[in-house]
Design an enzyme around this catalytic site. Structure first.
Site, short mmCIF file in Angstrom:
data_model
loop_
_atom_site.label_atom_id
_atom_site.label_comp_id
_atom_site.label_asym_id
_atom_site.label_seq_id
_atom_site.Cartn_x
_atom_site.Cartn_y
_atom_site.Cartn_z
N HIS A 47 0.87 -1.18 0.00
CA HIS A 47 0.00 0.00 0.00
C HIS A 47 0.91 1.24 0.00
O HIS A 47 2.03 1.18 0.52
CB HIS A 47 -0.82 -0.05 1.29
CG HIS A 47 -1.90 0.97 1.43
ND1 HIS A 47 -1.65 2.27 1.79
CD2 HIS A 47 -3.25 0.89 1.27
CE1 HIS A 47 -2.79 2.94 1.86
NE2 HIS A 47 -3.78 2.12 1.55
N ASP A 53 3.36 -4.39 7.81
CA ASP A 53 2.11 -3.66 7.64
C ASP A 53 0.99 -4.69 7.84
O ASP A 53 0.69 -5.47 6.94
CB ASP A 53 2.05 -3.03 6.24
CG ASP A 53 0.71 -2.37 5.97
OD1 ASP A 53 -0.20 -2.48 6.81
OD2 ASP A 53 0.57 -1.76 4.90
N GLN A 106 -4.31 -5.21 7.09
CA GLN A 106 -5.33 -6.12 6.56
C GLN A 106 -5.31 -7.47 7.27
O GLN A 106 -6.20 -8.29 7.05
CB GLN A 106 -5.11 -6.36 5.05
CG GLN A 106 -5.31 -5.14 4.17
CD GLN A 106 -6.77 -4.71 4.09
OE1 GLN A 106 -7.68 -5.48 4.40
NE2 GLN A 106 -6.99 -3.48 3.68
N LYS A 147 -10.44 -0.83 10.53
CA LYS A 147 -10.68 -1.99 9.67
C LYS A 147 -11.09 -3.22 10.49
O LYS A 147 -11.30 -4.30 9.94
CB LYS A 147 -9.43 -2.32 8.86
CG LYS A 147 -9.08 -1.23 7.83
CD LYS A 147 -7.93 -1.65 6.96
CE LYS A 147 -7.21 -0.50 6.30
NZ LYS A 147 -7.88 0.00 5.10
N CYS A 205 -4.80 2.54 -3.61
CA CYS A 205 -3.55 3.06 -3.01
C CYS A 205 -2.40 2.09 -3.20
O CYS A 205 -1.59 1.88 -2.28
CB CYS A 205 -3.73 3.37 -1.53
SG CYS A 205 -4.89 4.69 -1.24
C1 LIG Z 1 -2.36 -2.94 3.49
C2 LIG Z 1 -2.70 -1.58 4.00
N1 LIG Z 1 -1.75 -0.83 4.55
C3 LIG Z 1 -1.99 0.40 5.04
C4 LIG Z 1 -3.25 0.95 4.96
C5 LIG Z 1 -3.46 2.33 5.49
O1 LIG Z 1 -4.33 2.31 6.55
P1 LIG Z 1 -4.82 3.67 7.19
O2 LIG Z 1 -5.49 4.42 6.09
O3 LIG Z 1 -5.76 3.26 8.26
O4 LIG Z 1 -3.61 4.37 7.70
C6 LIG Z 1 -4.27 0.22 4.38
C7 LIG Z 1 -5.63 0.80 4.27
O5 LIG Z 1 -6.22 0.86 3.23
C8 LIG Z 1 -3.99 -1.08 3.89
O6 LIG Z 1 -4.95 -1.81 3.31
#
Ligand SMILES: Cc1ncc(COP(=O)(O)O)c(C=O)c1O
Lengths: 160, 410
Positions: free
Chosen positions: B124, B200, B203, B226, B367
């Protein structure tokens, strides 16, 4: 299919989407090449412009890129509308089209009565492009419709 | 048979009772953000109504209650991911901020020009751009682990890629492909090269039992929103020695032990990294979300999602032989985020038709533009599942897709 969707996806839009006009590339130079991005959805468009410096006329325009039906149709209609036009006329058309896309929004936000925008629309024949008016009911899609127009405006500005 | 009583679960979620365009909403966008159960809403409301005050340092009953509730939220989050200590659990705004905290604090204290950070093509933007910012500012080198044709991490050149690396920053589950990465062997490989590992887990934590110690990770980032919790709060977990050695991120109240005219000293962990008034009520809501998930049991949650994902993959490929699905077919190595595309129909157009059916899916680059470029597509549609989704909802998705397909047929 609900009437809402039929409003958005008019037949002429689907026609331009299925058989887009002026697809391809032009040799750079003499043509210019401008890239546009929609950061929301990742769509990209490239506009090739050939302007005759003597007459200041858009003698040729070619389009490349990917996008949804709204962006593809709007791009195709734009290319057909400005080809053969003077740069001044093209700029008028850009202003008028953007007015068409934003008039509704401005009214909703109560910012103005849209009279400035209305003057941009005056005396400009949008023709097929009016089919895109349904887009304003779907605010997230307005950016799809205006992407290629902004790219064209940038291309005209950057001609130096 | 589902391992969860989904009908009962659905009754706990007010937002799922909504009707859109005359139809009951079919919410298939939990990978972007999940809906909230009544218990989370109530826990937050109760604090605001009865025990609200700023946390820490208040010597009166309401402040003590608020502090206890807030710190209790932290303890629940820490224990949910198997953190050895709640002091290692730093509250931040979201996973993005957690990763930026590491890049800013650990990265700027430890990385020099030429140092290598390894990421993957399936990250992401939250786990790409902070490192690109360090690359621009410090001249660090970014190396990329590619993705195979069957949507898994390509580990062919893992050893060479890790050679000389200081950090491996990797997702535990792709938000586009659904692919689950096996973190422990990656961490072992990284550690063998003296690189640290940032996971990260945005998910992953909502859907699978998480044990940061078993991963042998060094940093783990995730968000409450989430996993049934509120927006506005997330966490960074990191090993204590790392957090103790790292300089503070933001400066201000709460993160100090002492401030004099000529300087300051930092507070103990975790508060050292929590400058200013934190998301008090959100921490309580997050704790309630964890209570909800733990009452269901994370194994049952995973089992339900695996079944539903299998059902959806089969339903989509049976009904639409020409559909492109970007992600593994084997549900044991993937979560419930399914990205798909029809050759001649843009994801936006699909979503628009689906919206008329009250089917909520996401369309776009999710993203993850580096990944989209690798896949060679500008955008995909993504349906994603959680504890409250049903086979009937997958069927509704299929019906709506069939209509979109007819409408846009070239
Ligand atoms: C794999 C992953 N990393 C990071 C994020 C970023 O999360 P946040 O927007 O809550 O900071 C997301 C959210 O879409 C994600 O799916």
């Amino acid at each position: 299919m609900s009437s809402n969707l039929e409003d958005l996806y008019r037949e002429v839009i689907l026609d331009h989407y299925r058989s887009p006009r002026n697809r391809g590339e032009l040799e750079v130079p003499p043509a210019t090449k401008t890239d546009g991005f929609n950061p929301l959805c990742g769509d990209e468009v490239t506009v090739y412009l050939q302007v005759d410096p003597e007459t200041d006329t858009i003698v040729d325009i070619k389009i490349q890129g990917q996008g949804c039906s709204i962006s593809q149709a709007s791009t195709s209609m734009m290319s057909a509308a400005v080809k053969g036009q003077s740069v001044d006329e093209a700029r008028k058309l850009i202003r008028a089209f953007k007015a068409l896309m934003s008039i509704h929004e401005h009214k909703l936000e109560g910012e103005s009565d849209g009279s400035d925008l209305a003057s941009d629309l005056e005396g400009v024949r949008l023709g097929d492009l009016e089919a895109l008016q349904g887009v304003v009911k779907f605010p997230v899609r307005i950016k799809c419709a205006t992407l290629s127009w902004n790219t064209l405006a940038q291309g005209l500005d950057e001609r130096g | 048979m589902s391992s969860l009583d989904v009908e009962r679960i659905r009754g706990d979620f007010p937002a799922l009772q909504r009707v859109v365009n005359g139809r009951p909403v079919v919410f298939l966008d939990s990978a972007a953000s999940a809906q909230k159960p009544e218990s989370v809403l109530r826990a937050m409301d109760d604090i605001y109504r009865g025990s609200y005050a700023n946390v820490h340092r208040g010597v009166y009953q309401m402040a003590e209650e608020a502090t206890a509730a807030f710190e209790n939220g932290r303890a629940k989050v820490a224990s949910f991911i198997g953190a050895p200590s709640r002091d290692e659990l730093i509250f931040v705004r979201n996973a993005t901020e957690a990763i930026n905290l590491v890049a800013y604090s650990w990265g700027r204290a430890n990385l020099r020009a030429g140092d290598v950070v390894v990421v993957s093509h399936m990250e992401h933007h939250a786990n790409v751009v902070p490192w690109q910012m360090l690359a621009a500012e410090r001249g660090i080198e970014l190396r990329w682990l590619p993705v195979t044709d069957d949507f898994r991490l390509d580990l062919t050149n893992l050893e060479a890629t890790l050679d000389g690396a200081r950090l491996l920053a990797i997702t535990a589950m792709s938000n586009v492909l659904g692919t689950i990465n096996d973190i422990r062997p990656l961490a072992d490989a990284a550690h063998a090269h003296d690189a640290l590992v940032l996971v990260d887990a945005c998910q992953y934590v909502p859907h699978l039992r998480t044990d940061v110690a078993a991963w042998d990770a060094d940093f783990v980032a995730f968000s409450a929103h989430k996993m049934l919790g509120p927006s506005g709060i997330g966490a960074l977990w990191a090993r204590r020695e790392l957090l103790e050695a790292m300089p503070p991120f933001l400066g201000g109240g709460e993160m100090i032990r002492d401030v004099r005219l000529d300087g300051f000293t930092t507070n103990d962990l975790p508060w050292k990294f929590e400058a200013g008034t934190p998301a008090i009520v959100e921490a309580v809501g997050w704790g309630a979300a964890i209570d909800y998930l733990e009452a269901l049991g994370m194994d049952a949650v995973r089992d339900h999602e695996e079944r539903l994902t299998r059902y959806a993959l089969d339903a989509l490929t049976d009904r639409f032989p020409q559909i492109n699905i970007y992600g593994p077919q084997d549900v044991s190595v993937r979560g419930g985020a399914i990205s798909f595309l029809f050759d001649d129909i843009h994801a936006h157009d699909i979503s628009q038709v689906l919206d008329q059916h009250a089917v909520c899916v996401r369309a776009g680059h999710h993203c993850a533009k580096p990944l989209m470029r690798q896949l060679g597509v500008p955008a995909t549609s993504r349906a994603s599942f959680y504890i409250y989704n049903t086979e009937a909802e997958v069927d509704a998705l299929v019906v709506a897709l069939a209509e979109a397909e007819t409408f846009f047929k070239v």
